[in-house]
Write an enzyme that holds these catalytic residues in place. Sequence first.
Site: not given
Ligand SMILES: C[S@@+](CC[C@H](N)C(=O)[O-])C[C@H]1O[C@@H](n2cnc3c(N)ncnc32)[C@H](O)[C@@H]1O
Length: 594
Positions: A252, A285, A329, A435
């Site tokens: 995204k 990641r 997301d 999702c």
């Molecule tokens: C569902 S995935 C995102 C997928 C991404 N938007 C894509 O389309 O490729 C959620 C991501 O948010 C990260 N995440 C979770 N909590 C977070 C936070 N408080 N701050 C930053 N990143 C976070 C996770 O490690 C994960 O990599």
Amino acid sequence: MSLYYEAADVLANTANVGGSLKSRIYKKSDRKSSPAQLYALVTEAAKWSPVLKVVIEKSGLLEEEKKLTPVLALLLTHDLLVSKGGVAAPANHVLKLAITRHKARLGAEFTKARISGGYTTLAAFKNAVNDGKLNSEEEPTQATVRHPRWVRVNSVKTTLEDQLATTFAGFEKKDDLRDILSAPGSAKVYHIDSNIPHLLAFPSRIDLSKSPAYAKGQIIFQDKASCFPAYLLDPTPEDGDVIDGCAAPGNKTTHLAAILQSRTSHRVGDARTPSVIAFEKDNFRAGTLTKMVKLASADSIVTVKAGQDFLLARPDSTEFANVGAILLDPSCSGSGIVGRDDTVKMHLPEGSTSERPKGAKGKKRKRGDVSDKATKPSASLRLDLEDTTPEDTPEEIPIHDRLGERLVALSTFQLKILAHAMRFPNARKITYSTCSVHFEENEGVVSQALLSSAATQGGWTIQKRKDQVAGLKNWRKRGIWEEHQLESSKLGDHFREDVLDACIRCEKGTNEGTMGFFVAAFVRHGGSYSLNEGRSINEAVEEPTPEEELEEWNGFSDEDTSEAKKRNGVNEQKASEHKAKKNKKRRKSKTSCN
Ligand SMILES: C[S@@+](CC[C@H](N)C(=O)[O-])C[C@H]1O[C@@H](n2cnc3c(N)ncnc32)[C@H](O)[C@@H]1O
């Protein structure tokens, strides 16, 4: 350790590491073999395994070569008979000797398999294998059949027209997506999506991963539904900078960059292109995110905040003064993910069913080695190949065994991050997506967010359907309401109807070819948000403890207070158990939102 031992080790997964095959291979840094070589060996051998299983069994290889486990036999036979480079080991290597001794017999069985399948040439045989035609046990599920390979053309680097004329020259255009869904796995047909610009659909098993366009970042594999958030956010240069709050692996993020760039480059007397500020809390990641951004040539637009928690970003910082749009997301249950077409089954040869070749000795294998699993009838390994989104459950989310408890924890976190986004003083637009198919993570979070002080004092409302971008206001499937989940009296009937009509859902397993997905947009008109106005539900910028997070949530009202207390009691106990275990055990949350 040789390539083959390392590959067998990955497959055995004795450490019981979660995640996809790809992440298991790429995350382990102490391997000698290159991750790309390991991944290619395992996936190619898996594709050929329905054939090679029979070839190995009929040749009696496992009875004669006690050093070989079924997995090793399969990997070596693959390279001996199918790989261009042959077996990747020195001539006197014990594994190479063990397999080349049987070359004539294995080759003869392979030829028999080809001819009995009706394939006159090796090329035709290879095509059939690539199409998954020999994998008779792999009856695709409804969701698999109906899930195309979606490809977003990266407009930062190329155009749709260029790609159709080059990468997809010779492909036939189909106007109806159903023709793609029903086409043979790797048929050369495509469909141009009618909702999302620059998006193409192909049959599920088409392999574009080796195409130059993919290697150069000109095309990006991204599910249709996953393109909704950036498109719905509709960032313009006038909005200013855009934050992607939960960015990795970055589909995204690069989509946002492409939209912004396309709009900026067409402006006369252009000011600077606004930037995309991409937060990713998980360091590993964030590495993937950085690579993806670079490959997509979006690095001049995107600033990666590697290892940085969006919840700790201060809305009043001058760094974010120009932020006008935010895409969120966040981590979710991943319940909308479809069974991936790239999940394959590796069929393993059985050691004792073949006619025993003369002179074969009947030694027993040691208990517990990979061969034990493999000598059981119909031994096979299921390989979840792609690491398109798997992610770790954020550390602050307690480990729960029960879905309900997990949803409480996830939605608490989601609401918190959404409310945090609402506090950026100059933000005018937010999209929130998951999702997940669960109401609690979707309409539940959206409704709670709208009722929060962050929204009411900041002037945030839901973006109505009529105001949405053209490709999505006509999207048929809208939000759903689950009675008894939230106190609907607080919402009012009209409000509820508007909210549901504004929410966008995608269903998995339909003719629309999407995974299960949810997205909604928030907008703010008028003045900017004063950080001093009242208390936002997310006032504390510090991470809450798991207990605090659980206490914050009070959105569900299907239970009376005593029931809720009871559940909180369970949660509190779970949360403190989690605290103790937190550093020992991380549960993998399989999601696929990219
Ligand atoms: C569902 S995935 C995102 C997928 C991404 N938007 C894509 O389309 O490729 C959620 C991501 O948010 C990260 N995440 C979770 N909590 C977070 C936070 N408080 N701050 C930053 N990143 C976070 C996770 O490690 C994960 O990599």
